[in-house]
Design a protein around this motif. Structure first.
Motif, short mmCIF file in Angstrom:
data_model
loop_
_atom_site.label_atom_id
_atom_site.label_comp_id
_atom_site.label_asym_id
_atom_site.label_seq_id
_atom_site.Cartn_x
_atom_site.Cartn_y
_atom_site.Cartn_z
N LEU A 13 0.84 -1.20 0.00
CA LEU A 13 0.00 0.00 0.00
C LEU A 13 0.87 1.25 0.00
O LEU A 13 0.59 2.23 -0.70
N PHE A 14 1.96 1.21 0.79
CA PHE A 14 2.88 2.35 0.84
C PHE A 14 3.51 2.61 -0.52
O PHE A 14 3.59 3.75 -0.98
N TYR A 246 -4.33 17.03 -10.43
CA TYR A 246 -3.54 15.84 -10.14
C TYR A 246 -4.35 14.61 -10.51
O TYR A 246 -5.57 14.66 -10.66
N LYS A 247 -3.64 13.47 -10.67
CA LYS A 247 -4.27 12.26 -11.20
C LYS A 247 -5.06 11.48 -10.15
O LYS A 247 -6.01 10.76 -10.49
N GLU A 248 -4.67 11.60 -8.89
CA GLU A 248 -5.33 10.81 -7.86
C GLU A 248 -6.77 11.26 -7.64
O GLU A 248 -7.16 12.36 -8.01
N ARG A 249 -7.53 10.42 -6.97
CA ARG A 249 -8.92 10.75 -6.67
C ARG A 249 -8.99 11.89 -5.65
O ARG A 249 -9.86 12.75 -5.71
N PHE A 250 -8.08 11.86 -4.68
CA PHE A 250 -8.01 12.94 -3.70
C PHE A 250 -6.61 13.00 -3.11
O PHE A 250 -5.82 12.07 -3.22
N ARG A 251 -6.30 14.14 -2.51
CA ARG A 251 -5.06 14.32 -1.76
C ARG A 251 -5.36 15.07 -0.47
O ARG A 251 -6.33 15.83 -0.40
N TRP A 252 -4.49 14.86 0.52
CA TRP A 252 -4.64 15.55 1.81
C TRP A 252 -3.59 16.64 1.90
O TRP A 252 -2.40 16.38 1.71
N PHE A 253 -4.00 17.86 2.18
CA PHE A 253 -3.09 19.00 2.28
C PHE A 253 -3.11 19.52 3.71
O PHE A 253 -4.11 20.06 4.17
N LYS A 271 2.17 12.89 4.64
CA LYS A 271 3.33 12.01 4.59
C LYS A 271 4.61 12.85 4.62
O LYS A 271 4.59 14.02 5.00
N TYR A 272 5.73 12.25 4.20
CA TYR A 272 7.02 12.89 4.35
C TYR A 272 7.46 13.63 3.09
O TYR A 272 8.66 13.77 2.83
N TRP A 273 6.53 14.12 2.30
CA TRP A 273 6.92 14.92 1.14
C TRP A 273 6.01 16.13 1.00
O TRP A 273 4.95 16.24 1.62
N TRP A 274 6.43 17.06 0.14
CA TRP A 274 5.63 18.23 -0.18
C TRP A 274 5.61 18.41 -1.69
O TRP A 274 6.38 17.80 -2.42
N THR A 275 4.70 19.26 -2.18
CA THR A 275 4.50 19.43 -3.62
C THR A 275 4.56 20.90 -4.00
O THR A 275 4.07 21.77 -3.26
N LEU A 276 5.15 21.18 -5.16
CA LEU A 276 5.26 22.54 -5.69
C LEU A 276 4.33 22.67 -6.90
O LEU A 276 4.28 21.77 -7.75
N SER A 294 12.59 10.06 11.29
CA SER A 294 11.66 8.97 11.56
C SER A 294 10.77 8.74 10.34
O SER A 294 10.72 9.57 9.43
N THR A 295 10.06 7.62 10.33
CA THR A 295 9.18 7.30 9.20
C THR A 295 7.84 8.01 9.30
O THR A 295 7.05 7.97 8.37
N THR A 296 7.59 8.68 10.42
CA THR A 296 6.29 9.34 10.63
C THR A 296 6.39 10.86 10.49
O THR A 296 5.43 11.56 10.78
N ALA A 297 7.53 11.37 10.05
CA ALA A 297 7.72 12.83 9.96
C ALA A 297 6.79 13.45 8.93
O ALA A 297 6.54 12.89 7.86
N LEU A 298 6.25 14.61 9.26
CA LEU A 298 5.44 15.39 8.32
C LEU A 298 5.66 16.86 8.58
O LEU A 298 6.12 17.27 9.65
N ILE A 299 5.33 17.67 7.59
CA ILE A 299 5.57 19.12 7.67
C ILE A 299 4.52 19.79 8.54
O ILE A 299 3.31 19.58 8.37
N LEU A 300 4.98 20.62 9.48
CA LEU A 300 4.09 21.37 10.36
C LEU A 300 3.87 22.80 9.89
O LEU A 300 2.80 23.37 10.10
N ASP A 301 4.89 23.40 9.28
CA ASP A 301 4.75 24.78 8.81
C ASP A 301 5.67 25.01 7.61
O ASP A 301 6.69 24.32 7.45
#
Length: 332
Positions: A13-14, A246-253, A271-276, A294-301
Motif C-alpha cells: 500500500l505504501f 492531479y491524477k489521484e482521486r483525492f489528496r490531503w493538504f 506524509k514525508y513529502w511536499w508538492t510545488l 523517523s518514518t512518521t515525519a510530516l511538515i508542520l509549517d
C-alpha cells in the motif's frame, strides 16, 4: 504468519501511494538544521521564518531557525497546546491551551499576561490563534465557531460567530483592515476588522484543512478534507478560481505557503513529502521528500520568502531550505 501478511500488505500500500503521487525527488541543495533531538508536537515559523517555536515534552522553545541558538525556553507542563503564534515583528509569542492563552515578550522573556477565552458554548475550546504587536491584538478562534478579537492596549474584547464549527485559520489582512477566517464548516470568509461585517465568503464542500495567502493577500489557497483545492482572487471584479490538477482521486493538504509574488504554491501532505505548483494553472511542478529522522515525519509549517526560498519545519524538529527557482528549472 498473519503479522507477516499484514506487513506485506502495508508495504504494498505504501509503494502504491508513492507511485500514485508520482516521483518524489530529494532536496538538491540538502540544506537543513536539526532544532530538536526529540519529536515536536506543535511548531510554527515567525513571519520571516528566521525564528521557530515548538513544543516538545512539556517545554516551549523559541530558537533561531538556522539552528544557531535557543532564545527562550518556557516550562508549560502537560497541558494540551492548541495554538502557537509569533507576532510579525518577532517581539511577542503566544501559546494557547484549551481555555486560556499566555503571551510572552520575546525581547525580555517576561510573561506579558494570561487571558481566559470562551465561546458561545460552555464547551467551546480554543482551536486557533493569531498574534499582532504594536498595538497588541489577539485573534482567537474557538471550536464552536466563535471568534474573539482581543485589543490588549484598549482593554477591549469583541466576539462574533463567523462559523458553525471549529475555526481552523485566522489572520489579519494588509494594514489590519481585514480578518481572514476558515473553519470546519467549509466556510472561508473575509471580514471588516473594525465592524466585523462579512465582505466575502466562499464555501468548500468539506472542512478546511489548510489556507495560505500571498504577501498582498489577493491570492488565497484553500483546501478541504477531500478533493477540493482551489486558488482564489477574492478582490477581482469577477472572482477567479483555479483548481489544482492531479491524477489521484483525492489528496490531503496539511500545510501550505504561497510565494510573495503569487507565482508558486507549496503544499505539505500527511506524509514525508511536499508538492510545488504553478498558481496560474494549478499544474504540479514536482514532489519532494523532506529530511526526516523517523518514518512518521510530516511538515508542520512552511514559509516562502521574496527570493523564492522555501523553509519547511517538520515534526522531527528539522528545518529544511529549498530554492524554488532551482526546483522549477529541474522539473521543466
Amino acid at each position: 504468519m498473519c503479522r507477516y501478511v499484514i506487513k506485506l500488505l502495508m508495504s504494498c500500500l505504501f509503494m502504491l501511494t508513492l507511485i500514485s503521487c508520482g516521483e518524489v525527488t530529494k532536496n538538491p541543495q540538502s540544506v537543513f538544521y536539526r532544532l530538536s533531538k526529540t519529536p515536536i508536537e506543535f511548531g510554527v515559523f515567525s513571519s520571516d521564518a528566521k525564528l521557530a517555536t515548538f513544543v516538545s515534552h512539556g517545554v516551549l522553545t523559541v530558537t533561531k531557525a538556522d539552528g544557531s541558538g535557543i532564545l527562550h525556553q518556557f516550562e508549560i507542563g502537560g497541558s494540551k497546546v492548541t495554538g502557537l503564534a509569533i507576532s510579525k515583528d518577532s517581539t511577542l509569542l503566544a501559546v494557547s491551551f484549551e481555555k486560556f492563552i499566555v503571551v510572552w515578550n520575546l525581547v525580555s522573556g517576561a510573561e506579558l499576561g494570561k487571558f481566559n477565552m470562551s465561546g458561545n458554548s460552555e464547551f467551546a475550546k480554543i482551536s486557533h490563534i493569531a498574534l499582532y504587536a504594536k498595538p497588541l491584538k489577539l485573534l482567537v478562534g474557538m471550536t464552536d465557531g466563535t471568534l474573539n478579537l482581543l485589543d490588549y492596549e484598549n482593554s477591549l474584547t469583541k466576539q462574533v460567530n463567523y462559523h458553525d464549527a471549529r475555526i481552523s485559520f485566522l489572520a489579519l489582512g494588509p494594514h489590519r483592515q481585514l480578518i481572514i477566517s476558515a473553519g470546519h464548516d467549509g466556510l472561508v470568509s473575509l471580514h471588516d476588522a473594525n465592524t466585523l461585517a462579512s465582505t466575502y465568503q466562499y464555501r468548500m464542500s468539506k472542512r478546511v484543512t489548510s489556507l495560505a495567502h500571498n504577501l498582498q493577500h489577493n491570492l488565497l489557497f484553500v483546501s478541504d478534507a477531500l478533493n477540493d483545492q482551489v486558488l482564489i482572487n477574492p478582490f477581482a471584479s469577477q472572482v477567479e478560481i483555479t483548481k489544482l490538477k492531479y491524477k489521484e482521486r483525492f489528496r490531503w493538504f496539511r500545510a501550505a505557503a504561497i510565494s510573495p509574488d503569487g507565482q508558486y504554491l507549496a503544499t505539505g501532505s500527511s506524509k514525508y513529502w511536499w508538492t510545488l505548483w504553478h498558481t496560474k494553472n494549478g499544474q504540479e511542478i514536482g514532489a519532494f521528500a523532506i529530511k526526516a529522522a523517523s518514518t512518521t515525519a510530516l511538515i508542520l509549517d512552511m514559509h516562502i520568502d521574496k527570493q523564492n526560498m522555501l523553509a519547511t519545519l517538520n515534526s522531527d524538529g528539522i528545518v529544511e531550505l529549498w530554492d524554488i527557482n532551482t526546483l522549477v528549472k529541474m522539473n521543466r
